[in-house]
Motif scaffolding. Structure first.
Motif, mmCIF file in Angstrom:
data_model
loop_
_atom_site.group_PDB
_atom_site.id
_atom_site.type_symbol
_atom_site.label_atom_id
_atom_site.label_comp_id
_atom_site.label_asym_id
_atom_site.label_seq_id
_atom_site.Cartn_x
_atom_site.Cartn_y
_atom_site.Cartn_z
ATOM 1 N N SER A 70 63.316 -13.922 48.096
ATOM 2 C CA SER A 70 64.441 -14.847 48.172
ATOM 3 C C SER A 70 65.687 -14.133 47.676
ATOM 4 O O SER A 70 65.703 -13.614 46.558
ATOM 5 N N GLY A 71 66.720 -14.080 48.528
ATOM 6 C CA GLY A 71 67.950 -13.406 48.131
ATOM 7 C C GLY A 71 69.166 -14.248 48.433
ATOM 8 O O GLY A 71 69.286 -14.822 49.510
ATOM 9 N N GLN A 72 70.075 -14.344 47.503
ATOM 10 C CA GLN A 72 71.296 -15.118 47.697
ATOM 11 C C GLN A 72 72.449 -14.270 48.216
ATOM 12 O O GLN A 72 73.486 -14.793 48.606
ATOM 13 N N GLY A 73 72.263 -12.951 48.250
ATOM 14 C CA GLY A 73 73.306 -12.060 48.739
ATOM 15 C C GLY A 73 72.815 -11.260 49.924
ATOM 16 O O GLY A 73 72.997 -11.644 51.071
ATOM 17 N N THR A 74 72.153 -10.116 49.669
ATOM 18 C CA THR A 74 71.595 -9.290 50.732
ATOM 19 C C THR A 74 70.124 -9.017 50.474
ATOM 20 O O THR A 74 69.687 -8.860 49.326
ATOM 21 N N VAL A 75 69.377 -8.964 51.575
ATOM 22 C CA VAL A 75 67.975 -8.526 51.534
ATOM 23 C C VAL A 75 67.858 -7.431 52.583
ATOM 24 O O VAL A 75 68.071 -7.671 53.771
ATOM 25 N N THR A 76 67.512 -6.220 52.159
ATOM 26 C CA THR A 76 67.552 -5.060 53.036
ATOM 27 C C THR A 76 66.231 -4.295 52.991
ATOM 28 O O THR A 76 65.709 -4.019 51.905
ATOM 29 N N ALA A 77 65.704 -3.977 54.182
ATOM 30 C CA ALA A 77 64.534 -3.095 54.320
ATOM 31 C C ALA A 77 63.355 -3.569 53.479
ATOM 32 O O ALA A 77 62.701 -2.777 52.790
ATOM 33 N N CYS A 78 63.073 -4.867 53.542
ATOM 34 C CA CYS A 78 61.961 -5.448 52.798
ATOM 35 C C CYS A 78 60.849 -5.910 53.742
ATOM 36 O O CYS A 78 61.075 -6.144 54.925
ATOM 37 N N VAL A 79 59.631 -6.081 53.184
ATOM 38 C CA VAL A 79 58.463 -6.520 53.945
ATOM 39 C C VAL A 79 57.830 -7.702 53.221
ATOM 40 O O VAL A 79 57.639 -7.658 51.998
ATOM 41 N N ALA A 80 57.503 -8.757 53.997
ATOM 42 C CA ALA A 80 56.868 -9.940 53.415
ATOM 43 C C ALA A 80 55.711 -10.380 54.304
ATOM 44 O O ALA A 80 55.917 -10.736 55.463
ATOM 45 N N ASN A 81 54.503 -10.372 53.744
ATOM 46 C CA ASN A 81 53.309 -10.739 54.495
ATOM 47 C C ASN A 81 52.477 -11.769 53.728
ATOM 48 O O ASN A 81 52.275 -11.635 52.518
ATOM 49 N N GLY A 82 52.009 -12.805 54.437
ATOM 50 C CA GLY A 82 51.027 -13.716 53.874
ATOM 51 C C GLY A 82 51.515 -14.615 52.768
ATOM 52 O O GLY A 82 50.715 -15.104 51.956
ATOM 53 N N ASN A 83 52.813 -14.859 52.690
ATOM 54 C CA ASN A 83 53.364 -15.809 51.723
ATOM 55 C C ASN A 83 53.474 -17.183 52.393
ATOM 56 O O ASN A 83 52.924 -17.401 53.464
ATOM 57 N N VAL A 84 54.186 -18.136 51.782
ATOM 58 C CA VAL A 84 54.486 -19.394 52.473
ATOM 59 C C VAL A 84 55.658 -19.126 53.426
ATOM 60 O O VAL A 84 55.484 -19.054 54.635
ATOM 61 N N GLY A 86 58.294 -16.112 54.382
ATOM 62 C CA GLY A 86 58.345 -14.678 54.133
ATOM 63 C C GLY A 86 59.592 -14.263 53.377
ATOM 64 O O GLY A 86 59.522 -13.846 52.215
ATOM 65 N N ILE A 87 60.744 -14.355 54.036
ATOM 66 C CA ILE A 87 62.027 -13.957 53.441
ATOM 67 C C ILE A 87 63.021 -15.075 53.661
ATOM 68 O O ILE A 87 63.225 -15.519 54.788
ATOM 69 N N ARG A 88 63.641 -15.541 52.582
ATOM 70 C CA ARG A 88 64.598 -16.645 52.661
ATOM 71 C C ARG A 88 65.945 -16.198 52.103
ATOM 72 O O ARG A 88 66.034 -15.723 50.969
ATOM 73 N N GLY A 89 67.000 -16.347 52.913
ATOM 74 C CA GLY A 89 68.345 -16.025 52.470
ATOM 75 C C GLY A 89 69.142 -17.286 52.201
ATOM 76 O O GLY A 89 69.012 -18.281 52.917
ATOM 77 N N GLY A 90 69.984 -17.255 51.208
ATOM 78 C CA GLY A 90 70.792 -18.408 50.856
ATOM 79 C C GLY A 90 72.048 -18.509 51.709
ATOM 80 O O GLY A 90 72.190 -17.859 52.748
ATOM 81 N N VAL A 91 72.987 -19.333 51.288
ATOM 82 C CA VAL A 91 74.256 -19.520 51.999
ATOM 83 C C VAL A 91 75.009 -18.194 52.052
ATOM 84 O O VAL A 91 75.226 -17.544 51.022
ATOM 85 N N GLY A 92 75.372 -17.756 53.254
ATOM 86 C CA GLY A 92 76.125 -16.526 53.426
ATOM 87 C C GLY A 92 75.332 -15.249 53.225
ATOM 88 O O GLY A 92 75.915 -14.159 53.207
ATOM 89 N N ALA A 93 74.028 -15.354 53.104
ATOM 90 C CA ALA A 93 73.213 -14.160 52.864
ATOM 91 C C ALA A 93 73.088 -13.311 54.125
ATOM 92 O O ALA A 93 73.188 -13.808 55.252
ATOM 93 N N VAL A 94 72.847 -12.022 53.940
ATOM 94 C CA VAL A 94 72.604 -11.092 55.038
ATOM 95 C C VAL A 94 71.214 -10.497 54.857
ATOM 96 O O VAL A 94 70.911 -9.911 53.808
ATOM 97 N N ILE A 95 70.376 -10.654 55.880
ATOM 98 C CA ILE A 95 69.029 -10.082 55.881
ATOM 99 C C ILE A 95 69.011 -9.010 56.961
ATOM 100 O O ILE A 95 69.227 -9.297 58.141
ATOM 101 N N PHE A 96 68.748 -7.765 56.564
ATOM 102 C CA PHE A 96 68.906 -6.640 57.483
ATOM 103 C C PHE A 96 67.690 -5.723 57.429
ATOM 104 O O PHE A 96 67.234 -5.329 56.352
ATOM 105 N N GLY A 97 67.150 -5.411 58.614
ATOM 106 C CA GLY A 97 66.097 -4.408 58.715
ATOM 107 C C GLY A 97 64.816 -4.774 58.006
ATOM 108 O O GLY A 97 64.120 -3.907 57.470
ATOM 109 N N CYS A 98 64.452 -6.061 58.023
ATOM 110 C CA CYS A 98 63.265 -6.538 57.315
ATOM 111 C C CYS A 98 62.151 -6.930 58.283
ATOM 112 O O CYS A 98 62.384 -7.174 59.466
ATOM 113 N N THR A 99 60.925 -7.044 57.748
ATOM 114 C CA THR A 99 59.750 -7.415 58.526
ATOM 115 C C THR A 99 59.006 -8.531 57.810
ATOM 116 O O THR A 99 58.803 -8.475 56.596
#
Length: 235
Positions: A70-84, A86-99
């Motif tokens: 969970s990121g409120q700003g940027t989430v970069t080059a991350c991997v999320a498997n088998g969670n509820v 995977g990756i959650r961005g907040g208001v205005g967040a940037v998620i880049f290059g993730c799986t």
């Protein structure tokens, strides 16, 4: 490991790097506003695996009981498997290059005004990629297969989003647009039960493309049917 509370918790303007948190009752790794979390792993924690008020990069979250990352700003080059989720961005967040793959709800999601760019999401149960209002989703690949299908590949729950140059294959719905004022261009959808499900009030031109015979050499094939840069293809 196996903390009765959270694993690693850092306050404002902190840096957390090269750490591992497993089996905590609550969060694995958490840092407050102004903080950076990098090269960390979180596995099997009770709630969120990794969360930062500002930036997360090069992290892995697996099998956590809430959000993987969970990121409120940027989430970069991350991997999320088998969670509820995977990756959650907040208001205005940037998620880049993730799986994100095999999460029990959504693979990657972002709140109002956020961006999801150059990400891959596969076989997440509810939806692979979800955006709210005023978001950009660009260059993403969303995939589901018949063994573990997703309900929807790319979902816009609100309006004023721009969805461009994404690929969606194998889900119940390829592109699922539920609000008005969205702009879709250059997307491709194939082998979804419904390739495009778009409510009225959006800018979206869909063309059913024809596949070609085999090509061997420097010529041949079938025209895509238009020279428009704005077309969305279904095939």
């Amino acid at each position: 490991s196996a903390s009765g509370s959270s694993g690693i918790v850092a306050g404002f303007y902190s840096a957390v790097s090269d750490c591992t948190a497993t089996g905590s009752t609550f969060s694995g790794v958490a840092a407050n506003t102004g903080s950076v979390i990098t090269r960390c792993t979180a596995q099997g924690n009770g709630t969120t695996g990794i969360s930062s008020g500002t930036a997360v990069s090069h992290c892995v979250a697996t099998g956590n009981g809430g959000d993987g990352i969970s990121g409120q700003g940027t989430v970069t080059a991350c991997v999320a498997n088998g969670n509820v989720t995977g990756i959650r961005g907040g208001v205005g967040a940037v998620i880049f290059g993730c799986t994100a793959s095999g999460n029990s709800a959504t693979g990657i999601s972002v709140n109002d005004g956020g961006s999801i760019i150059d990400c891959a999401a596969m076989n997440n149960v509810s939806s692979n990629i979800v955006c709210a209002d005023g978001c950009l989703v660009r260059g993403c690949n969303a995939f589901a297969n018949n063994v573990f299908p997703s309900v929807a590949n790319i979902v816009a729950t609100g309006g004023e989003n721009r969805l461009e140059h994404n690929n969606a294959t194998g889900a119940t719905r390829g592109f699922d647009v539920n609000g008005a004022g969205n702009f879709l261009s250059g997307n491709t959808a194939r082998n979804n039960t419904t390739n495009y499900s778009v409510v009225a009030g959006n800018i979206c031109y869909v063309l059913a493309a024809t596949t070609s015979a085999a090509i061997n050499g420097s010529s041949g094939g079938v025209s895509p049917g238009t020279t428009s840069a704005w077309v969305n293809y279904s095939f």
